[in-house]
Design an enzyme around this catalytic site. Structure first.
Site, PDB file in Angstrom:
ATOM      1  N   VAL A   1       2.816  -5.746   3.159  1.00 49.20           N
ATOM      2  CA  VAL A   1       2.221  -6.811   3.957  1.00 49.20           C
ATOM      3  C   VAL A   1       2.810  -8.149   3.508  1.00 49.20           C
ATOM      4  CG1 VAL A   1       0.084  -7.903   4.728  1.00 49.20           C
ATOM      5  CG2 VAL A   1       0.100  -5.467   4.121  1.00 49.20           C
TER       6      VAL A   1
ATOM      7  N   ASP B   1     -11.159   4.892   4.786  1.00 49.33           N
ATOM      8  CA  ASP B   1     -10.542   4.426   3.538  1.00 49.33           C
ATOM      9  C   ASP B   1     -11.230   3.152   3.060  1.00 49.33           C
ATOM     10  OD1 ASP B   1      -8.840   4.458   1.366  1.00 49.33           O
ATOM     11  OD2 ASP B   1      -7.228   3.399   2.397  1.00 49.33           O
TER      12      ASP B   1
ATOM     13  N   MET C   1       1.740   3.152   2.361  1.00 47.80           N
ATOM     14  CA  MET C   1       2.684   3.298   3.477  1.00 47.80           C
ATOM     15  C   MET C   1       3.369   1.996   3.848  1.00 47.80           C
ATOM     16  SD  MET C   1       0.768   5.746   6.170  1.00 47.80           S
ATOM     17  CE  MET C   1       2.036   5.266   7.341  1.00 47.80           C
TER      18      MET C   1
ATOM     19  N   GLY D   1       0.827  -1.193   0.000  1.00 50.65           N
ATOM     20  CA  GLY D   1       0.000   0.000   0.000  1.00 50.65           C
ATOM     21  C   GLY D   1       0.859   1.240   0.000  1.00 50.65           C
TER      22      GLY D   1
END
Length: 699
Positions: free
Chosen positions: A17, A129, A14, A12
């Protein structure tokens, strides 16, 4: 530490994962680490806050967080957290498509999403979001909400300190953002912002498309579209969604938060009611509410719509009054009563049509189209025959009125389609001397003048002037007819005729008392319009006088009248400093002052700029004023500047009008004059000869 990374499963803005294995207890987890290079203090705080936020949520529809900490990679501390790994996870829309779900199955799946979001709201947390990529569905069909990375706790002081730095930034994915979120101020958000995002997701889930086409649109423009434009109705994409489903989706997407579902739970309940075949609580926005919203967002178009409405109502009332008066004088009282009832029925039909006209730009009729005033008139005109089927008289009245407004908006060719048939039928029904026929005649004259046929316009409007002058008493409509005649005479530069007619109309105006004319103008406004015509044309006529003393008196009187109009019109609430009458008078006054060397060219330019602001830079009226200025520049010996301005006017008019339109050739004359003075004789001769021949024929 106690986690072994296996592979990257997502990235993403930031974070990255990973699929990882936790040693104790042994289990597969999703481990999120901050993206290298994103090391600002604000980003680190927000990442830590994400972990803290998720730790407060315990629901089967929300991915559970297990542990959060930091890891030193040799360059500094990198935050990470481990959370529930969702085996075989697919984004919400992908899952529904892969399963081949129908509408009811998609709605049932979506209720589980609403339930999970509702749990977060009960904990005081806004996700901020929400999008299909942040709603994963596991192999058992259970949605899991992930990534509360930009969530805001509504009851937490920490939210203020950690997220205040986000003011002015558009966090989240624009397509799913609420109108208030597009304002980029976290302090105005509440749980209803998530409800809007849920509405977009539901729209995408059902329509496999978006409410707005934001492809290749800059972020700032996308934010404006979300704040101001209405979404495309789902039923235009999938007809089976018409009715309750569409009502639910559009209620969730309301721009006004008070008109939306007030919680995710309310949205979930209404979807469940639909699935249970029970009545839903949502109702389409009322016409009154739609009109209010439209008026706020489209003030100029709404005012032009309202102006049409006022005139149509006035004309209908006049028709009804005349019908009642005629009925009273009829010999048979029962027949008169029946006639009045018929007129009342037609009045009711007119009122319903007026509501329809006012509602054209609202979502229920516009259905996603971006309409302007020309579209509104066009649609209203196309619908007349349907709304007044079996009422030929009323059909013709409204065709004449729509034609009138089209002429005012410069839609001359389209107006002709309404005016010519209506005029023929009105004359056959009422005769040539009836006010309805005369109204159509003067409108036709304005149209012919706009099309570039001034002789025909002169002939038609002269007939209307003669009809008015033959009447013993004049009413407000008669004086309005004369104002339209003045416009044509003014365009033909017949200044002495304008002065005579304007003075006569002003004198007769003193004998008339009325609140408002058919066009909605008050007596005071009409008086100022007449004085504006008189002042302007006195000043212009003074140029043609050989007698210096008389010329000066005419000029001074015109000068004083223009000053009076500016002062009084500027003080009237309805007119104000930017009303066309005020602007025209101020521009005339400034040009007069400049022509007699009382003011500077810079002040003339300021007056023209104000005129352009209201009418638009390419409006023919503005260009006519610029031509007047170009000619005065030549008179003052500023030939190059006169050439530049007149050439601009000629090219602008050529792009808008028929090649033989007199306005184009008037511009060619001005350009030819400026070229001749600069000894550019070859081009000047071509322009002047061409224009003199055409203007002699047309004028």
């Amino acid at each position: 530490g106690r986690y072994k990374l296996r592979r990257i499963i997502g990235e993403g803005g930031m974070g990255v994962v990973y699929e990882a294995v936790q040693q104790s207890p042994r289990r597969t987890v999703a481990l999120k680490m901050i993206r290298r290079g994103v090391t600002s203090r604000s980003a680190l705080r927000r990442f830590a806050y994400e972990a803290q936020t998720l730790g407060r949520l315990h629901h089967e529809g929300i991915a559970q967080i297990y542990e959060a900490d930091t890891y030193n990679d040799g360059t500094g501390e990198v935050p990470w957290f481990a959370m529930e790994y969702i085996a075989g996870a697919k984004p919400l829309t992908v899952y529904a498509n892969d399963k081949g779900f129908g509408t009811r199955e998609r709605l049932a799946l979506f209720t589980k999403v609403c339930e999970a979001i509702s749990h977060g709201h009960q904990k005081g947390i806004i996700h901020r979001d929400l999008k299909p990529g942040n709603i994963l569905v596991d192999v058992n069909g259970q949605p899991k909400i992930i990534d509360y990375g930009i969530a805001r706790a509504t009851d937490s002081d920490m939210a203020v300190t950690t997220l205040q730095t986000d003011v002015g930034q558009l966090l989240g994915t624009v397509q799913y953002m609420s109108p208030e979120q597009c304002a980029a101020d976290p302090d105005i958000l509440d749980t209803r912002s998530d409800v809007y995002s849920l509405g977009v997701i539901l729209y995408e889930l059902l329509c496999e498309g978006y409410p707005y086409d934001l492809a290749n649109v800059p972020v700032f423009e996308a934010a404006r579209v979300i704040r101001e434009k209405d979404p495309v109705r789902p039923s235009t994409i999938n007809r089976t969604l018409r009715g309750d489903i569409e009502t639910i989706v559009l209620k969730a997407l309301q721009k006004d938060r008070d008109q939306r579902y007030q919680s995710a739970h309310e949205l979930q309940q209404d979807i469940q009611r639909y699935l249970d075949n029970d009545p839903i609580s949502a109702r389409p926005p009322s016409l009154t509410y739609q009109v209010k919203v439209f008026a706020r967002r489209n003030r100029a178009l709404f005012l032009s719509t309202a102006a049409i409405l006022v005139v149509l109502i006035a004309a209908t009332i006049v028709s009804l009054v005349m019908a009642i008066n005629a009925s009273r004088s009829a010999a048979d009282a029962r027949a008169a009563e029946a006639e009045v009832l018929l007129k009342q029925e037609r009045l009711q039909a007119s009122q319903m049509y007026l509501i329809h006209v006012l509602a054209i730009p609202t979502p229920s009729i516009a259905q996603g189209r971006d309409l302007d005033h020309t579209d509104l008139l066009r649609i209203a005109g196309e619908d007349i025959d349907e709304w007044f089927a079996g009422m030929p008289g009323y059909q013709d009245d409204h065709h004449a009125l729509i034609g009138y407004f089209m002429v005012k908006m410069g839609m001359h060719d389209e107006a002709e389609k309404h005016l010519l048939p209506a005029l023929a039928r009105l004359e056959a029904q009422h005769g040539r001397d009836h006010y309805k026929t005369q109204f159509s005649l003067i409108t036709l004259a304005k149209m012919r003048n706009g099309q570039g046929h001034p002789r025909e316009a002169d002939e038609l409007s002269a007939e209307v002037e003669a009809w008015v002058r033959a009447k013993e008493t004049w009413g407000p409509m008669d004086i309005e007819f004369l104002i339209y005649r003045l416009e044509i005479l003014d365009a033909l530069t017949r200044w002495f005729d304008v002065v005579t007619l304007a003075e006569d109309a002003l004198n007769r105006l003193q004998e008339v008392t009325f609140e408002r004319a058919a066009d909605g103008f008050t007596q005071e406004e009409i008086e100022l319009a007449l004085k504006g015509f008189l002042g302007r044309n006195l000043a212009r006529s003074s140029q043609l006088q050989m007698d210096n003393e008389r010329r000066q008196k005419m000029f001074e009187r015109g000068f004083e009248l223009l000053q009076e109009v500016i002062q009084k019109a500027g003080a009237l609430a309805k007119m104000g400093p930017r009303h066309p009458v005020t602007l025209a008078s101020r521009t005339d006054l400034t040009i007069c002052n400049w022509g007699s060397s009382r003011t500077s060219y810079e002040e003339v330019q300021e007056a023209l700029d104000e005129l352009k602001l209201v009418h638009g830079p390419e409006n023919p009226l503005v260009l006519q004023y610029e031509l007047l200025v170009a000619n005065i520049l030549v008179n003052k010996g500023q030939f190059a500047l006169g050439e530049e301005l007149s050439r601009h006017c000629m090219e602008s008019l050529e792009s808008q009008l028929d090649p033989d339109h007199p306005s184009i050739h008037t511009a060619k004359l001005a350009l030819g004059r400026s070229l001749a003075q600069q000894e550019k004789h070859e081009e000047a001769v071509l322009l002047l000869r061409d224009s003199i021949e055409l203007l002699t024929e047309r004028l």
